[in-house]
Design a protein around this motif. Sequence first.
Motif, short mmCIF file in Angstrom:
data_model
loop_
_atom_site.label_atom_id
_atom_site.label_comp_id
_atom_site.label_asym_id
_atom_site.label_seq_id
_atom_site.Cartn_x
_atom_site.Cartn_y
_atom_site.Cartn_z
N PHE A 71 0.83 -1.20 0.00
CA PHE A 71 0.00 0.00 0.00
C PHE A 71 0.87 1.26 0.00
O PHE A 71 0.61 2.20 -0.75
N GLU A 72 1.91 1.24 0.81
CA GLU A 72 2.78 2.42 0.91
C GLU A 72 3.55 2.69 -0.38
O GLU A 72 4.01 3.80 -0.61
N ASP A 73 3.75 1.66 -1.21
CA ASP A 73 4.45 1.84 -2.49
C ASP A 73 3.56 2.49 -3.54
O ASP A 73 4.06 3.02 -4.53
N VAL A 74 2.24 2.42 -3.34
CA VAL A 74 1.30 2.90 -4.35
C VAL A 74 0.62 4.20 -3.92
O VAL A 74 0.50 5.13 -4.70
N ILE A 75 0.19 4.26 -2.67
CA ILE A 75 -0.56 5.41 -2.19
C ILE A 75 0.19 6.03 -1.02
O ILE A 75 0.53 5.34 -0.06
N ALA A 76 0.46 7.31 -1.12
CA ALA A 76 1.14 8.02 -0.03
C ALA A 76 0.61 9.45 0.03
O ALA A 76 0.36 10.08 -1.00
N GLU A 77 0.45 9.92 1.23
CA GLU A 77 -0.02 11.29 1.44
C GLU A 77 1.14 12.13 1.96
O GLU A 77 1.75 11.76 2.96
N PRO A 78 1.42 13.23 1.29
CA PRO A 78 2.52 14.07 1.78
C PRO A 78 2.14 14.78 3.09
O PRO A 78 0.96 14.89 3.44
N VAL A 87 -10.51 6.87 6.97
CA VAL A 87 -10.42 6.67 5.51
C VAL A 87 -9.09 6.03 5.15
O VAL A 87 -9.01 5.12 4.31
N TRP A 88 -8.03 6.49 5.80
CA TRP A 88 -6.69 5.95 5.52
C TRP A 88 -6.62 4.47 5.90
O TRP A 88 -6.12 3.65 5.14
N LYS A 89 -7.15 4.12 7.07
CA LYS A 89 -7.16 2.73 7.51
C LYS A 89 -8.03 1.88 6.60
O LYS A 89 -7.67 0.76 6.22
N ALA A 90 -9.21 2.39 6.22
CA ALA A 90 -10.11 1.65 5.35
C ALA A 90 -9.50 1.47 3.95
O ALA A 90 -9.61 0.41 3.34
N SER A 91 -8.80 2.49 3.48
CA SER A 91 -8.13 2.39 2.17
C SER A 91 -7.03 1.34 2.22
O SER A 91 -6.89 0.53 1.29
N PHE A 92 -6.26 1.35 3.30
CA PHE A 92 -5.19 0.36 3.47
C PHE A 92 -5.77 -1.04 3.48
O PHE A 92 -5.30 -1.94 2.76
#
Length: 181
Positions: A71-78, A87-92
């Motif tokens: 997940f961290e390789d594809v989606i990251a929030e600056p 939302v972040w936990k559900a997305s993960f």
Amino acid sequence: MTGGLKDGETEEEFLHSPFIRKQGNIYKPNNKDMDNESLNEKTMEDVHTKEIDLVNRDPKHINDDVVKVDFEDVIAEPAGTYSFDGVWKASFTTFTVTKYWCYRLLTALVGIPLAVIWGIFFAILSFIHIWAVVPCIKSYLIEIHCVSRVYSICVHTFCDPLFEAMGKCFSSIRIRTSKEV
């Protein structure tokens, strides 16, 4: 020496049977210890019945740099641009579970047919290599050996006298250097 007991002889009179040698194999006389080779030969391991490791499924590490996508390789929030924690936990969780189950579903549907196809492909590749490529290479090496002999004879017949004559001609040339003052 017939190997049997004569009349009146008992088995204790023979320390060992006359047909069994204590040292050396009759086929390999220099072998000092006769290990019953037919019983002690290494048995070939059957590749069709070898056990597979269900924990480490990539023991030769052929996919180390290819498919490690988290997940961290594809989606990251600056920093400073964060979504809600929920939302972040559900997305993960959604990403991880979806990737996991899609992979499992694809391997269940397509994995076995692809394994059959790859098995056939590598069987054909092995067959061609064993029955066509290696014999062709061996045949080529045998034929090129004959050609190399003819080439060697031609070189020794035509080139050796030529170069020997040129060597004799140029051997009388002397070069002398002198320094003028």
